[in-house]
Design a protein around this motif. Structure first.
Motif: not given
Length: 219
Positions: A60-63, A95-99, A114-115, A204-206
Motif C-alpha cells: 500500500x505504499x504510494x508509487x 525523501x523522494x516523495x517530497x521531491x 504517507x511518510x 513515518x517522520x515526526x
C-alpha cells in the motif's frame, strides 16, 4: 528539507532565499552566475521530462515517479538489522516523495503525507508550497551518505544523515531556466529525523531538523 532545505531553516527565510537554499544548501541569495535551458524541456515548462525513477506501490505504499532530470545516490548500505534497514528504506522513499510533490506542484501530495506526520508534515507542506508559489521545481543530482540509525524498543527511531546538494539546482517552470549556484561548505547538509512505526508498519517522520555547512558532512 533544505533538500530541499534544511527544512526548518528554509521556512524561516524569505521565499527567495528558501529557493536558493533548496537548490544547493547555500544561504547566499546573490544573483546566480549563469542560467541554462533545461535539456529536453518545452517552452513554457508545460511538458515535464518522462518519469525515470519509481518505487513499487507494494504494501500500500504510494508509487513515486520522478522526472529523468533528477537522480539520487544513497550511500547507506543495509545494516543487516531488519528494523534499521526498514527505517533506511522508508526514509529514502520519504525523501523522494517530497521531491515528487515539488515536481507535481502539489503541496498536499499524498505520497509525502504517507511518510510524514504532525509537525514534520506541516513544515513540509509549507516548504513545498514555496516552490508552488514561485512556479519552481528542482533538477540535478543528490547524494545521501553517512547514515546513523537507532531503533528503540518502543517503536521509535532516529536517523541522521548527510546530503550533498552541490549538483542540485532550482529550475523555473515558466522560463525553463536553471538557477545555478556555487558549491560552498553550505552545500553539505546534515539531517536529524525522529520517526515512529505506525499501525501499517511504516516508519513515518515526526520531526526533522537540519544544518547546512556541517563539518561532519564536508568532503
Amino acid at each position: 528539507m533544505n533538500r530541499r532545505p534544511t527544512l526548518l531553516a528554509a521556512l524561516a527565510l524569505t521565499a527567495t532565499a528558501a529557493l536558493t537554499l533548496s537548490a544547493c544548501g547555500s544561504d547566499d541569495d546573490s544573483p546566480a552566475k549563469d542560467s541554462d535551458t533545461i535539456a529536453g524541456a518545452d517552452t513554457g515548462g508545460k511538458k515535464s521530462p518522462s518519469p525515470a525513477t519509481s518505487a513499487p506501490a507494494s504494501d500500500d505504499r504510494p508509487k513515486i515517479e520522478l522526472p529523468s532530470d533528477l537522480s539520487y545516490t544513497f550511500d547507506w548500505p543495509k545494516t543487516g538489522d531488519k528494523e534499521k534497514d526498514a527505517v533506511l528504506a522508508d526514509s529514502e522513499q520519504s525523501i523522494k516523495a517530497v521531491d515528487q510533490a515539488i515536481v507535481k506542484q502539489n503541496a498536499l501530495d499524498k505520497a509525502y503525507l504517507y511518510y510524514y506526520e504532525g509537525e514534520a508534515a506541516a513544515e513540509t507542506q509549507g516548504f513545498v508550497q514555496d516552490y508552488v508559489d514561485h512556479k519552481a521545481a528542482i533538477t540535478g543530482s543528490y547524494r545521501f551518505y553517512a547514515p546513523e540509525v537507532n531503533v528503540g524498543k518502543d517503536g521509535t527511531a532516529s536517523l541522521s544523515y548527510c546530503e550533498d546538494q552541490g549538483k542540485a539546482f532550482v529550475k523555473y517552470l515558466e522560463t525553463n531556466k536553471i538557477k545555478k549556484t556555487e558549491v560552498t561548505a553550505k552545500s553539505y547538509v546534515i539531517y536529524h529525523t525522529s520517526l515512529k512505526k505506525n499501525d501499517q508498519g511504516v516508519w513515518v517522520i515526526q520531526k526533522i531538523v537540519s544544518q547546512s555547512g556541517s563539518a561532519k558532512c564536508q568532503p
